[in-house]
Design a protein around this motif. Sequence first.
Motif, PDB file in Angstrom:
ATOM      1  N   PRO A 196     116.486 120.219 120.733  1.00  0.00           N
ATOM      2  CA  PRO A 196     116.452 120.344 122.198  1.00  0.00           C
ATOM      3  C   PRO A 196     115.339 121.263 122.698  1.00  0.00           C
ATOM      4  N   ALA A 197     114.969 122.240 121.892  1.00  0.00           N
ATOM      5  CA  ALA A 197     113.922 123.185 122.310  1.00  0.00           C
ATOM      6  C   ALA A 197     112.541 122.628 121.980  1.00  0.00           C
ATOM      7  N   TYR A 198     112.291 121.397 122.400  1.00  0.00           N
ATOM      8  CA  TYR A 198     110.991 120.763 122.152  1.00  0.00           C
ATOM      9  C   TYR A 198     109.927 121.447 123.011  1.00  0.00           C
ATOM     10  N   ALA A 199     108.903 122.014 122.359  1.00  0.00           N
ATOM     11  CA  ALA A 199     107.925 122.846 123.062  1.00  0.00           C
ATOM     12  C   ALA A 199     106.538 122.219 123.096  1.00  0.00           C
ATOM     13  N   GLY A 221      95.472 136.714 134.849  1.00  0.00           N
ATOM     14  CA  GLY A 221      96.653 137.378 135.389  1.00  0.00           C
ATOM     15  C   GLY A 221      97.931 136.871 134.773  1.00  0.00           C
ATOM     16  N   ARG A 222      98.896 136.532 135.620  1.00  0.00           N
ATOM     17  CA  ARG A 222     100.195 136.032 135.176  1.00  0.00           C
ATOM     18  C   ARG A 222     100.564 134.814 136.027  1.00  0.00           C
ATOM     19  N   ALA A 223     101.357 133.922 135.449  1.00  0.00           N
ATOM     20  CA  ALA A 223     101.772 132.733 136.185  1.00  0.00           C
ATOM     21  C   ALA A 223     103.075 132.202 135.599  1.00  0.00           C
ATOM     22  N   THR A 224     103.763 131.384 136.376  1.00  0.00           N
ATOM     23  CA  THR A 224     104.978 130.724 135.917  1.00  0.00           C
ATOM     24  C   THR A 224     104.608 129.564 135.001  1.00  0.00           C
ATOM     25  N   PHE A 225     105.295 129.495 133.865  1.00  0.00           N
ATOM     26  CA  PHE A 225     105.037 128.457 132.877  1.00  0.00           C
ATOM     27  C   PHE A 225     106.320 127.668 132.673  1.00  0.00           C
ATOM     28  N   HIS A 226     106.233 126.352 132.868  1.00  0.00           N
ATOM     29  CA  HIS A 226     107.405 125.484 132.823  1.00  0.00           C
ATOM     30  C   HIS A 226     107.643 124.994 131.395  1.00  0.00           C
ATOM     31  N   LEU A 227     108.786 125.367 130.838  1.00  0.00           N
ATOM     32  CA  LEU A 227     109.089 125.076 129.440  1.00  0.00           C
ATOM     33  C   LEU A 227     109.719 123.694 129.282  1.00  0.00           C
ATOM     34  N   ASN A 257     106.177 128.564 120.611  1.00  0.00           N
ATOM     35  CA  ASN A 257     105.084 128.132 119.735  1.00  0.00           C
ATOM     36  C   ASN A 257     104.322 129.321 119.167  1.00  0.00           C
ATOM     37  N   VAL A 258     104.143 130.359 119.965  1.00  0.00           N
ATOM     38  CA  VAL A 258     103.422 131.549 119.495  1.00  0.00           C
ATOM     39  C   VAL A 258     104.137 132.145 118.289  1.00  0.00           C
ATOM     40  N   GLU A 259     105.449 132.218 118.376  1.00  0.00           N
ATOM     41  CA  GLU A 259     106.240 132.744 117.253  1.00  0.00           C
ATOM     42  C   GLU A 259     106.044 131.870 116.012  1.00  0.00           C
TER      43      GLU A 259
END
Length: 265
Positions: free
Chosen positions: A100-103, A78-84, A53-55
């Motif tokens: 398929p790459a529904y974000a 900080g940083r964390a795991t993000f589930h796509l 989405n950022v792109e």
Amino acid sequence: MPAPVYDLLPTLLDPTKPLNIIECGCHEGWDTRELRRRFPAAKIVTLEPDPRNVEFLHAKGINRFAEVVPAAIADRDGRATFHLSGANLQANHPDWVKEPAYAGSSSLKPPAEVTKLHEWLTFEQSVEVDTITLDTLAASRGMNIVDFIWADVQGAEDLLIAGGQKALASTRYLYTEFSNREEYQGQIPLTEIIARLPGRWSIVKQYDYDVLLKNETLAAASATQAVPYIRYLAPKLARAVTPEGDTLRDLAVRQAEALWQTHGE
């Protein structure tokens, strides 16, 4: 189609004022554009952690009229795991899901019932993303008062609240998605969202899966703070400011009467 809340917002927030608006989870920027259109003088900071989405946001120029922060709102910096999220196009899916790459459903929280409610929805990948608290974000942007928060954080409402106690105490309105089912692991229902917010909040309008909340504590404090100013201003309104002895109050009343006669109402 714009969300129904847009018909209500102009009655609560002055579109001509330089409002402070934070959008948590902007997906492809549809609501960012709508917020800018409705509130042209506002400072808008929008967060989006999904790199896909950022792109898209930069490709479409959303960053030209809002500050785009490539991070997830969370309970710590900080940083964390993000589930796509993704989509199984072989399953029965909505017409607006095209690839398929529904974000549109990615989250800091692992999925729970959401994949049962939407069988076409998949979560097969994850990435590490930057995280920032609402308190850090508001303070770093000089937002002592946040006029409006739009929150679409896919089940991470508890993290937003935990990391935003100071900022939320100084927030006038919060519009957030909610679910009373545990669609994502650890997701809290609407009653718990309201209970965890700092101060006293009321429901302005509840929709099927979204709710607009008002910070009654902040509103009451603002009204109380106005009293000393009125006491300060009252003597000045009664002071003569023209050789004929007219006060500022007299001049204001005269102008109001002239406008009344001019417009006939």
